[in-house]
Design a protein around this motif. Structure first.
Motif, PDB file in Angstrom:
ATOM      1  N   ALA A  42       0.818  -1.214   0.000  1.00  0.00           N
ATOM      2  CA  ALA A  42       0.000   0.000   0.000  1.00  0.00           C
ATOM      3  C   ALA A  42       0.850   1.262   0.000  1.00  0.00           C
ATOM      4  N   THR A  43       2.129   1.129   0.345  1.00  0.00           N
ATOM      5  CA  THR A  43       3.026   2.292   0.337  1.00  0.00           C
ATOM      6  C   THR A  43       3.672   2.499  -1.030  1.00  0.00           C
ATOM      7  N   MET A  44       3.441   1.573  -1.960  1.00  0.00           N
ATOM      8  CA  MET A  44       4.035   1.643  -3.296  1.00  0.00           C
ATOM      9  C   MET A  44       2.971   2.011  -4.331  1.00  0.00           C
ATOM     10  N   PRO A  45       3.371   2.683  -5.411  1.00  0.00           N
ATOM     11  CA  PRO A  45       2.414   2.932  -6.487  1.00  0.00           C
ATOM     12  C   PRO A  45       1.897   1.607  -7.046  1.00  0.00           C
ATOM     13  N   PRO A  46       0.649   1.569  -7.494  1.00  0.00           N
ATOM     14  CA  PRO A  46       0.134   0.333  -8.092  1.00  0.00           C
ATOM     15  C   PRO A  46       0.824   0.033  -9.414  1.00  0.00           C
ATOM     16  N   ILE A  47       0.770  -1.241  -9.818  1.00  0.00           N
ATOM     17  CA  ILE A  47       1.320  -1.613 -11.120  1.00  0.00           C
ATOM     18  C   ILE A  47       0.459  -0.988 -12.215  1.00  0.00           C
ATOM     19  N   PRO A  48       1.042  -0.206 -13.116  1.00  0.00           N
ATOM     20  CA  PRO A  48       0.248   0.438 -14.171  1.00  0.00           C
ATOM     21  C   PRO A  48      -0.426  -0.595 -15.079  1.00  0.00           C
ATOM     22  N   GLU A  49      -1.596  -0.239 -15.556  1.00  0.00           N
ATOM     23  CA  GLU A  49      -2.343  -1.173 -16.404  1.00  0.00           C
ATOM     24  C   GLU A  49      -1.630  -1.461 -17.716  1.00  0.00           C
ATOM     25  N   ASP A  50      -0.813  -0.509 -18.176  1.00  0.00           N
ATOM     26  CA  ASP A  50      -0.137  -0.714 -19.462  1.00  0.00           C
ATOM     27  C   ASP A  50       1.260  -1.305 -19.306  1.00  0.00           C
ATOM     28  N   ALA A  51       1.640  -1.717 -18.092  1.00  0.00           N
ATOM     29  CA  ALA A  51       2.947  -2.338 -17.892  1.00  0.00           C
ATOM     30  C   ALA A  51       3.014  -3.667 -18.628  1.00  0.00           C
ATOM     31  N   THR A  52       4.157  -3.971 -19.218  1.00  0.00           N
ATOM     32  CA  THR A  52       4.284  -5.170 -20.040  1.00  0.00           C
ATOM     33  C   THR A  52       5.193  -6.212 -19.395  1.00  0.00           C
ATOM     34  N   VAL A  53       4.922  -7.458 -19.727  1.00  0.00           N
ATOM     35  CA  VAL A  53       5.769  -8.592 -19.354  1.00  0.00           C
ATOM     36  C   VAL A  53       6.294  -9.185 -20.649  1.00  0.00           C
ATOM     37  N   SER A  54       7.609  -9.265 -20.784  1.00  0.00           N
ATOM     38  CA  SER A  54       8.219  -9.763 -22.023  1.00  0.00           C
ATOM     39  C   SER A  54       8.906 -11.094 -21.748  1.00  0.00           C
ATOM     40  N   LEU A  55       8.356 -12.157 -22.279  1.00  0.00           N
ATOM     41  CA  LEU A  55       8.920 -13.498 -22.108  1.00  0.00           C
ATOM     42  C   LEU A  55       9.567 -13.936 -23.414  1.00  0.00           C
ATOM     43  N   GLY A  56      10.788 -14.401 -23.338  1.00  0.00           N
ATOM     44  CA  GLY A  56      11.493 -14.822 -24.540  1.00  0.00           C
ATOM     45  C   GLY A  56      11.156 -16.221 -24.990  1.00  0.00           C
ATOM     46  N   TYR A  57      10.600 -17.018 -24.104  1.00  0.00           N
ATOM     47  CA  TYR A  57      10.269 -18.395 -24.444  1.00  0.00           C
ATOM     48  C   TYR A  57       9.249 -18.910 -23.439  1.00  0.00           C
ATOM     49  N   SER A  58       8.683 -20.069 -23.734  1.00  0.00           N
ATOM     50  CA  SER A  58       7.639 -20.641 -22.881  1.00  0.00           C
ATOM     51  C   SER A  58       7.819 -22.148 -22.839  1.00  0.00           C
ATOM     52  N   VAL A  59       6.838 -22.839 -22.259  1.00  0.00           N
ATOM     53  CA  VAL A  59       6.900 -24.303 -22.196  1.00  0.00           C
ATOM     54  C   VAL A  59       6.805 -24.925 -23.586  1.00  0.00           C
ATOM     55  N   LYS A  60       6.410 -24.159 -24.569  1.00  0.00           N
ATOM     56  CA  LYS A  60       6.434 -24.680 -25.946  1.00  0.00           C
ATOM     57  C   LYS A  60       7.860 -24.865 -26.443  1.00  0.00           C
TER      58      LYS A  60
END
Length: 438
Positions: free
Chosen positions: A415-433
């Motif tokens: 609660a003392t930190m700014p919330p995660i912005p809605e437009d923040a991105t997660v960039s994954l280079g690979y997956s279980v595929k």
């Protein structure tokens, strides 16, 4: 005491047990990290040191500001990617006090040799945030020979100018760091050198792999390449370079009063050794955030010290400021806590709750003493870390009161930190595929 020189060495994606001094096994060619093992033997090794994030650029925001990265918009990217070129918001604000700017203001010479990953010029850059000199890549990952990023753009800079140069990137960084030490030895002011390697980050290339560069230029994640043998050799190349730098300090009589710190920006990736931890980069399980921590400073640290002090990346930054006798800007109070008392007396420890959050998989974590609260994909866990470093024995149902208390503690901190912005991105280079899950 005369103010120390400071060298802050950061590896990229190094696993908790990749170094011999952290339990790593020898490679076919011999010890993987003899120089770093020697620095640990003559300095202090911390066994409960954590990265501020399990992914690179968020940790670097914390490292340079000595504050929780969640306070800055750019650090909400997991991580900043090459698409952010030209952005005026996804980077380190140039008016924010930093470790190098505070030290520079107190009379230190400052330089960054290596990875920046905190936003691109013209809005952001090392020279705009306290460094007098910069040589290295601006982005998150580059090929070791072409020095091009994942979009194919050349990404090796000297200051804010493109710097075409032939050579294996790890060696180029090491040699530039040696050159900096040699130049600083000719003048009187103390110096602060950030040496931020890209090793052992992908692509999986050793000094002998120049011919491989064309094959990975379209996908630097190198998903079909690499192995533990190549990976360990990459670490060894970095270790050799650190040896060159230590030799330069010794040559000029500066080693005794130079604080040399070594750590990693986050936990290990595909080929790393995290034993006995589980998980890795992008995970708030121990393997994603617990990293090697070594400090060497003969004038202050007695050799052969080991500490169980719990701490995270931004604490190193606070430590360096105190070691230099530099105060924080009162408008930007530090979240990092100085470890100078521990360096003086490794038997001393203090309470240090550590908090994390990740947009990726809605992860939360709190380490407080022996206990760790963890949430992943909405599932809650409670672990006694000294008894269960692999986080396999979930005590949430057995200790519901402790779980509730730690959850509330995490929520109060969040609660003392700014919330995660809605437009923040997660960039994954690979997956279980691409490969099975860890």
């Amino acid at each position: 005491m005369q103010r120390p020189n400071i060298i802050f060495i950061v590896a990229d994606d190094l696993g908790h047990a990749d170094l011999g001094c952290y339990g790593g096994r020898d490679a076919a060619f011999g010890p993987v990290s003899p120089v770093l093992d020697g620095l640990a033997a003559k300095g202090i090794r911390l066994t409960q040191g954590y990265a501020n994030s399990p992914v690179c650029s968020p940790t670097r925001f914390a490292m340079i500001t000595a504050r929780y990265q969640y306070r800055l918009r750019g650090a909400a990217e997991e991580p900043i990617n090459s698409k952010s070129r030209g952005s005026q918001s996804l980077g380190l604000p140039t008016d924010h006090p930093t470790l190098p700017s505070l030290l520079r203001g107190a009379g230190y010479r400052t330089a960054l040799v290596g990875k920046w990953h905190l936003g691109f010029p013209p809005s952001f850059g090392p020279l705009r945030s306290g460094y007098e000199e910069f040589f290295g890549p601006m982005s998150g990952g580059v090929d070791y020979f072409t020095h091009c990023d994942s979009s194919g753009r050349h990404d090796l800079w000297s200051g804010e100018e493109d710097c075409p140069k032939e050579g294996y990137l790890t060696d180029l960084l090491s040699r530039r760091a040696v050159d900096y030490v040699e130049r600083m030895a000719q003048q009187e002011a103390p110096f602060f050198l950030s040496l931020h390697y890209t090793a052992p980050h992908w692509p999986w290339e050793t000094r002998e792999d120049a011919a491989k560069a064309p094959a990975v230029k379209d996908n630097l994640f190198d998903l079909a390449g690499g192995n533990i043998h190549t990976y360990r050799r990459m670490i060894h190349h970095m270790d050799e370079g650190i040896g060159w730098i230590m030799a330069a300090l010794e040559k000029h009589g500066m080693a005794d009063n130079t604080l040399v710190v070594f750590t990693s920006d986050n936990g290990g990736e595909r080929f790393s050794d995290n034993w006995p931890l589980v998980g890795g980069k992008m995970d708030l399980t121990e393997g994603g955030i617990r990293v090697p921590w070594i400090a060497h400073w003969p004038k202050l640290i007695a050799g052969g010290a080991v500490s169980e002090q719990q701490c995270m990346t931004m604490d190193w930054s606070a430590t360096m400021l105190e070691a230099a006798g530099v105060q924080a800007d009162p408008q930007y109070p530090l979240d990092g806590v100085s470890l100078l008392p521990v360096l003086r007396d490794p038997g001393q420890t203090f309470e240090r709750p550590l908090h994390w959050r990740m947009n990726h998989r809605g992860q939360r974590a709190l380490r407080d003493g022996a206990w760790k609260y963890l949430q992943v994909d909405g599932n809650e866990y409670l672990f006694n870390i000294p008894a269960d470093e692999r986080e396999r024995a979930n005590l949430a149902k057995k200790e519901p009161a402790r779980l509730a208390a730690m959850r509330e503690s995490w929520l109060a901190w969040n609660a003392t930190m700014p919330p995660i912005p809605e437009d923040a991105t997660v960039s994954l280079g690979y997956s279980v595929k691409d490969m099975p899950a860890r």
